[in-house]
Design an enzyme around this catalytic site. Sequence first.
Site, mmCIF file in Angstrom:
data_model
loop_
_atom_site.group_PDB
_atom_site.id
_atom_site.type_symbol
_atom_site.label_atom_id
_atom_site.label_comp_id
_atom_site.label_asym_id
_atom_site.label_seq_id
_atom_site.Cartn_x
_atom_site.Cartn_y
_atom_site.Cartn_z
ATOM 1 N N LYS A 86 13.313 1.227 -0.120
ATOM 2 C CA LYS A 86 13.247 2.159 1.006
ATOM 3 C C LYS A 86 14.644 2.406 1.599
ATOM 4 O O LYS A 86 14.914 3.492 2.079
ATOM 5 C CB LYS A 86 12.278 1.641 2.078
ATOM 6 C CG LYS A 86 10.807 1.912 1.731
ATOM 7 C CD LYS A 86 9.982 1.869 2.983
ATOM 8 C CE LYS A 86 8.548 2.256 2.924
ATOM 9 N NZ LYS A 86 7.817 2.693 1.842
ATOM 10 N N LYS B 133 4.276 4.135 -7.574
ATOM 11 C CA LYS B 133 3.020 4.126 -6.837
ATOM 12 C C LYS B 133 2.887 5.392 -5.984
ATOM 13 O O LYS B 133 3.887 5.999 -5.613
ATOM 14 C CB LYS B 133 2.911 2.871 -5.960
ATOM 15 C CG LYS B 133 3.604 2.948 -4.622
ATOM 16 C CD LYS B 133 3.264 1.727 -3.799
ATOM 17 C CE LYS B 133 3.704 1.906 -2.352
ATOM 18 N NZ LYS B 133 2.850 2.774 -1.550
ATOM 19 N N LYS C 15 2.388 7.443 0.889
ATOM 20 C CA LYS C 15 2.151 8.482 1.884
ATOM 21 C C LYS C 15 3.445 9.085 2.403
ATOM 22 O O LYS C 15 3.472 10.223 2.831
ATOM 23 C CB LYS C 15 1.261 7.970 3.020
ATOM 24 C CG LYS C 15 1.848 6.905 3.899
ATOM 25 C CD LYS C 15 0.913 6.691 5.096
ATOM 26 C CE LYS C 15 0.595 5.239 5.315
ATOM 27 N NZ LYS C 15 1.768 4.382 5.560
HETATM 28 P P1 ATP Z 1 4.733 4.355 2.939
HETATM 29 O O1 ATP Z 1 5.184 5.242 1.849
HETATM 30 O O2 ATP Z 1 4.888 4.940 4.285
HETATM 31 O O3 ATP Z 1 5.240 2.934 2.853
HETATM 32 P P2 ATP Z 1 2.252 3.506 1.805
HETATM 33 O O4 ATP Z 1 1.429 4.524 1.102
HETATM 34 O O5 ATP Z 1 3.030 2.542 0.991
HETATM 35 O O6 ATP Z 1 3.163 4.305 2.787
HETATM 36 P P3 ATP Z 1 1.564 1.452 3.734
HETATM 37 O O7 ATP Z 1 1.189 1.801 5.132
HETATM 38 O O8 ATP Z 1 2.934 0.924 3.477
HETATM 39 O O9 ATP Z 1 1.303 2.746 2.825
HETATM 40 O O10 ATP Z 1 0.508 0.428 3.161
HETATM 41 C C1 ATP Z 1 -0.807 0.315 3.681
HETATM 42 C C2 ATP Z 1 -1.703 -0.375 2.700
HETATM 43 O O11 ATP Z 1 -1.987 0.496 1.587
HETATM 44 C C3 ATP Z 1 -1.108 -1.648 2.087
HETATM 45 O O12 ATP Z 1 -2.147 -2.589 1.908
HETATM 46 C C4 ATP Z 1 -0.620 -1.190 0.747
HETATM 47 O O13 ATP Z 1 -0.533 -2.228 -0.189
HETATM 48 C C5 ATP Z 1 -1.698 -0.183 0.371
HETATM 49 N N1 ATP Z 1 -1.187 0.803 -0.582
HETATM 50 C C6 ATP Z 1 -0.178 1.658 -0.361
HETATM 51 N N2 ATP Z 1 0.026 2.428 -1.441
HETATM 52 C C7 ATP Z 1 -0.874 2.025 -2.368
HETATM 53 C C8 ATP Z 1 -1.161 2.424 -3.700
HETATM 54 N N3 ATP Z 1 -0.471 3.396 -4.279
HETATM 55 N N4 ATP Z 1 -2.157 1.792 -4.369
HETATM 56 C C9 ATP Z 1 -2.860 0.804 -3.775
HETATM 57 N N5 ATP Z 1 -2.631 0.373 -2.532
HETATM 58 C C10 ATP Z 1 -1.652 0.967 -1.818
HETATM 59 MG MG MG Z 2 4.369 1.148 1.986
#
Ligand code: ATP
Ligand code: MG
Length: 341
Positions: A117, A207, A210
């Site tokens: 990040k 992965k 968001k």
């Molecule tokens: P950001 O890009 O803002 O970090 P993110 O999609 O990684 O967003 P987080 O808020 O960091 O989301 O994570 C929230 C939850 O969703 C965590 O438990 C994380 O492991 C899960 N998660 C995030 N992305 C994935 C994915 N691609 N597949 C499965 N689980 C996910």
């Molecule tokens: Mg994340």
Amino acid sequence: MQTILTGVRANEEPTLGNFLGAYTPMVNLAHEHATDSQINMFVPDLHSFTTPIDHGKFYNQIIKGIKYYIAAGLDINNPNVHIYRQSRVPAHCELCWILDCFTPFGEASRMTQFKEKSSEHSDNVTVGLFNYPILMAADILLYDAKYIPLGEDQFQHLELARNIAIRMNNKFNDELFTVPAPEKEQVKFMHLENALRIRSLTNPTKKMSKSSTVEKSKISLSDEPKVAAKKIMSATTDSEGVIRFDMINQPGISNLLQIESLLANRDLQDVIADWAGQTSYGDLKRKVADSVEHFLADFQARVAGITDAEVEQVLASGEKYANDVANAKLAKVQHAIGLSK
Ligand code: ATP
Ligand code: MG
């Protein structure tokens, strides 16, 4: 009673990756353990601006995040279910500071998500981004949570929380913190073979995230269902020409099979068997696009049915519970380290 706890940051619209990797396991566990566990699903709102966000939209995003938890199937009439905002429980930040002082800088520096990040936001790398895993440790340890349903990307942070808990227990008091279960046990508890990692639709070696600015890489929970279906239809695959589950060589196709199994609530092996040897990627995409479209239409209708008044009510009781539990643990830690007699 044991505690099961999870949270999803409110920085951006959550994705299908968040839904399948965090919401679904949590909701399933909340049903399975409705009477034998405390179920804490919180919004880590203080974690949400470790990277830049639109602060004008932030508050609404937090409230929407809570509606999503309810729409995903969390039973708010169960007195063991607690929904709260991290920012309304000051003990999280207080414990974070204490844990900071018992976390070697070198250990925190090994977090791969910080490296990723900080290279993505190289013009704006904050101390908050570096410190985020330790605040996450506080989020978990304050409630003695043993099980934390998470996607694969968060397991390194969970391991750090375990190390901090073990270190402080050894130094001060064996029973200061419940040590969260290790990864293998967590995954088994979620009834999974491996921790989940839903892939980006445009680059399936990465992965789905968001915070990605590539709209086509992710299905957001607020996407118009037909638009989301189109994203699936244009997902990056490969040139092998045969449908196989092989995350190394065919991550795009494997990701679609994985999404289909989770949305249809079917065993992954059964879905793989249905498609084994077939050659039309278009047919598989159509099937998954259809599942995604139906899922979103149904989910969004449920979200629309939840009122702000319901959210306020849920938060009032959740935040009272969270402050009671967290303050009691903080007092115990303050005592252990000599801040109180
Ligand atoms: P950001 O890009 O803002 O970090 P993110 O999609 O990684 O967003 P987080 O808020 O960091 O989301 O994570 C929230 C939850 O969703 C965590 O438990 C994380 O492991 C899960 N998660 C995030 N992305 C994935 C994915 N691609 N597949 C499965 N689980 C996910
Ligand atoms: Mg994340």
